[in-house]
Design a protein around this motif. Structure first.
Motif, mmCIF file in Angstrom:
data_model
loop_
_atom_site.group_PDB
_atom_site.id
_atom_site.type_symbol
_atom_site.label_atom_id
_atom_site.label_comp_id
_atom_site.label_asym_id
_atom_site.label_seq_id
_atom_site.Cartn_x
_atom_site.Cartn_y
_atom_site.Cartn_z
ATOM 1 N N ILE A 75 46.252 -5.355 -48.415
ATOM 2 C CA ILE A 75 47.482 -4.890 -49.061
ATOM 3 C C ILE A 75 47.302 -3.404 -49.394
ATOM 4 N N SER A 77 48.243 -1.026 -51.224
ATOM 5 C CA SER A 77 48.972 -0.569 -52.409
ATOM 6 C C SER A 77 48.486 0.783 -52.921
ATOM 7 N N ALA A 81 50.818 4.057 -53.480
ATOM 8 C CA ALA A 81 50.971 4.672 -54.798
ATOM 9 C C ALA A 81 50.880 6.188 -54.698
ATOM 10 N N LEU A 109 56.136 -0.210 -56.658
ATOM 11 C CA LEU A 109 54.750 0.181 -56.389
ATOM 12 C C LEU A 109 53.778 -0.532 -57.333
ATOM 13 N N ALA A 112 53.311 -4.119 -56.198
ATOM 14 C CA ALA A 112 52.414 -4.113 -55.040
ATOM 15 C C ALA A 112 50.972 -3.992 -55.510
ATOM 16 N N GLN A 113 50.726 -3.132 -56.521
ATOM 17 C CA GLN A 113 49.389 -2.980 -57.099
ATOM 18 C C GLN A 113 48.899 -4.293 -57.702
ATOM 19 N N ARG A 117 52.731 -9.299 -52.205
ATOM 20 C CA ARG A 117 52.897 -8.970 -50.782
ATOM 21 C C ARG A 117 54.343 -8.577 -50.466
ATOM 22 N N CYS A 120 54.953 -5.154 -51.764
ATOM 23 C CA CYS A 120 54.287 -4.142 -50.942
ATOM 24 C C CYS A 120 55.102 -3.885 -49.671
ATOM 25 N N TRP A 211 43.265 -0.602 -58.575
ATOM 26 C CA TRP A 211 43.801 -1.426 -57.502
ATOM 27 C C TRP A 211 42.682 -2.321 -56.993
ATOM 28 N N ASP A 213 41.833 -5.162 -53.755
ATOM 29 C CA ASP A 213 42.279 -5.761 -52.505
ATOM 30 C C ASP A 213 41.205 -6.753 -52.073
#
Length: 261
Positions: A75, A77, A81, A109, A112-113, A117, A120, A211, A213
């Motif tokens: 992802i 993100s 950002a 945003l 998404a962080q 999904r 994002c 963040w 992932d």
């Protein structure tokens, strides 16, 4: 009277800078002496291929391992950002602009962080894939590719992979860091979705923007850490072929131990 007031703000020849605590400026001495060794120890842990990066934002001093190696990103993100903040600064898409019913650009945003999904994918749609690619190329982020995010509803969509490097990730964090005086930019990285182990490692006294992932074979951690004592650090931990999430948490602990004192 004015000269007397100004004089009272000088201590031992150093000016006392009064401003928002989120943007407090203090002299930087660079990274602590033990950071390079900690980066090496973290990168030598078994159970993964590692990319490690640490930066002192005030001095710009870095310590890295596998700086330019590409790691797959599920992802994207963090790149979004940074791109979103800069597009807002240029007036192209202001962070506080309403881009959907009851939804501002910075909120898209932020979600998404948080690992959303759908959000994002919506952020990518808002910026446009071609604009993202153009921005990355123009800004020199040649190790980053943003193609999209896997969605399983309503019709499964599986784009080509996204990629990121330690070098680019540190650059994206720097963009966010330099814009933290903007409340909406701060909101994007607020309340990072870290594990309990990460939060215990980093403590409760530090201001965090970050963040995460994570997939079955990777765990990437991107952090801005602002200490009450005035030091501001960026931390990037990228993994591939990760045996277990706890190894990434251990790498973060090793890095933070070298920064916390």
């Amino acid at each position: 009277m004015l000269h007397a007031m100004l004089g009272s703000l000088i201590l031992l020849g150093q000016p006392l800078i009064l401003q928002n605590p989120d943007t407090l400026i203090t002299p930087s001495t660079g990274l602590p002496g033990g950071v390079a060794g900690a980066v090496s120890r973290a990168a030598e842990l078994d159970g993964a291929v590692w990319g490690i990066g640490v930066v002192d934002f005030r001095s710009g001093e870095r310590s890295t391992r596998n700086l330019s190696r590409s790691f797959r990103l599920d992802i994207p993100s963090l790149p979004l950002a940074a791109i979103g903040i800069e597009l807002s600064n240029s007036g192209e898409i202001p962070l506080d602009s309403m881009i959907a019913r009851n939804e501002r650009f910075w909120e898209r945003l932020h979600w998404a962080q948080q690992g959303g999904r759908g959000m994002c994918a919506a952020a990518i749609w808002s910026i446009r894939e071609t604009r993202i690619a153009e921005w990355l190329s123009a800004k020199g982020f040649t190790g980053t590719v943003v193609n999209g995010v896997y969605l399983d509803t309503p019709i499964p969509y599986e784009p080509d992979p996204n990629y990121i490097t330690v070098d680019d990730a540190l650059g994206f964090l720097d963009i966010v860091y330099r814009n933290l005086e903007n409340r909406n930019a701060r909101h994007i990285g607020d309340n990072p979705p870290l594990s309990q182990a990460n939060r215990e490692t980093l403590g409760t006294s530090n201001m965090l923007y970050g963040w995460l992932d994570e997939t079955g074979s990777s765990r990437h951690i991107f952090l801005i850490v602002r200490k009450p004592s005035g030091e501001d650090y960026g931390i990037v931990i990228l993994t591939e072929n990760l045996c277990c999430p706890g190894k990434a948490d251990l790498a973060l602990s090793i890095i933070w131990d070298s920064l916390k004192n």
